[in-house]
Design an enzyme around this catalytic site. Structure first.
Site, PDB file in Angstrom:
ATOM      1  N   VAL A  44       0.849  -1.203   0.000  1.00  0.00           N
ATOM      2  CA  VAL A  44       0.000   0.000   0.000  1.00  0.00           C
ATOM      3  C   VAL A  44       0.886   1.256   0.000  1.00  0.00           C
ATOM      4  CG1 VAL A  44      -1.778   1.278   1.260  1.00  0.00           C
ATOM      5  CG2 VAL A  44      -1.882  -1.211   1.172  1.00  0.00           C
ATOM      6  N   CYS A  45       1.924   1.247   0.817  1.00  0.00           N
ATOM      7  CA  CYS A  45       2.827   2.402   0.898  1.00  0.00           C
ATOM      8  C   CYS A  45       3.496   2.672  -0.445  1.00  0.00           C
ATOM      9  CB  CYS A  45       3.900   2.176   1.958  1.00  0.00           C
ATOM     10  SG  CYS A  45       3.234   1.848   3.594  1.00  0.00           S
ATOM     11  N   THR A  46       3.829   1.622  -1.166  1.00  0.00           N
ATOM     12  CA  THR A  46       4.463   1.788  -2.478  1.00  0.00           C
ATOM     13  C   THR A  46       3.530   2.554  -3.423  1.00  0.00           C
ATOM     14  OG1 THR A  46       5.707  -0.246  -2.152  1.00  0.00           O
ATOM     15  CG2 THR A  46       5.482   0.514  -4.421  1.00  0.00           C
ATOM     16  N   LEU A  49       3.220   6.397  -2.177  1.00  0.00           N
ATOM     17  CA  LEU A  49       4.319   7.325  -2.486  1.00  0.00           C
ATOM     18  C   LEU A  49       4.413   7.578  -3.988  1.00  0.00           C
ATOM     19  CD1 LEU A  49       4.845   6.770   0.553  1.00  0.00           C
ATOM     20  CD2 LEU A  49       7.234   7.272   0.040  1.00  0.00           C
TER      21      LEU A  49
END
Ligand code: BEZ
Length: 211
Positions: A44-46, A49
């Site tokens: 999810v973080c990928t 960002l």
């Protein structure tokens, strides 16, 4: 004590993927978005960002700088940025704070132990040119953020900083806005010459004044 709206956003210096940064100096006279994510090399973080990198022009148009944070180290950040660029078809163009000692996470209360002892939650802070906190939102780790919503809030904040207006539910740039209750209805025409509607004595609208 927990940070609240209207407080000065605590200043700090930190190592980031773009070198050592002093937060207030980095923001200069503009607006800022400080946001944390749980960990590098997570799916999810990928996507988050990557999404922020793609909105670079939108943030720039709004004189807004972004800065991300996790408790991972600099080497991880640098290696992960390669993955983000590759998989999200973009170039990460903002600094990511390497908060291994949790100094900034603790300053901003980004670790919520009942959610996770070890990782920051998805916190977002919007900071105004006066360095005051204008918005705080916390999302769970499993929900990727809607960064268009942050742009919408910045549009609203920038408009209401300059005019005696507020923005209604689901407002978007270009739509009618609300005249604040402090303005008497008889004073509206002089302040808002584009016209206005009185729906109720306390609910008055006018076209967006800066267009
Ligand atoms: C993610 O970024 O994919 C993620 C991180 C922590 C918990 C769950 C998901």
């Amino acid at each position: 004590m927990a940070l609240r709206l209207g407080d000065i956003a605590p200043d700090f210096s930190a190592e980031t993927s773009e070198g050592k940064i002093n937060f207030h100096e980095y923001l200069g006279n503009g607006w800022g978005v400080l946001f944390s994510h749980p960990a590098d090399f997570t799916p999810v973080c990928t996507t988050e960002l990557g999404a922020v990198a793609k909105l670079r022009d939108e943030f720039s148009k709004r004189n807004t700088k972004v800065i991300a944070l996790s408790v991972d180290g600099l080497e991880n950040h640098k290696s992960w940025i390669g993955d983000i660029n590759e998989t999200q078809n973009t170039i990460v163009n903002f600094p990511i704070i390497a908060d291994k000692d949790r100094k900034v996470s603790e300053l901003y209360d980004m670790i919520h132990p009942n959610a996770s002892e070890n990782f920051t939650v998805r916190s977002v802070f919007i900071v105004g040119p006066d360095k005051k906190v204008k918005l705080m939102i916390t999302y769970p780790a499993s929900t990727g953020r809607n960064f268009d919503e942050l742009l919408r809030v910045i549009d609203s904040l920038q408009l209401t900083a300059n005019y005696s207006v507020a923005t209604p539910a689901n407002w978007n740039h270009g739509e009618d806005v609300i005249v604040v209750p402090a303005i008497k209805t008889e004073d509206i025409p002089a302040k808002f010459p584009k016209g206005h509607k009185v729906i109720k004595p306390y609910l008055r609208t006018t076209p967006q004044p800066d267009l």
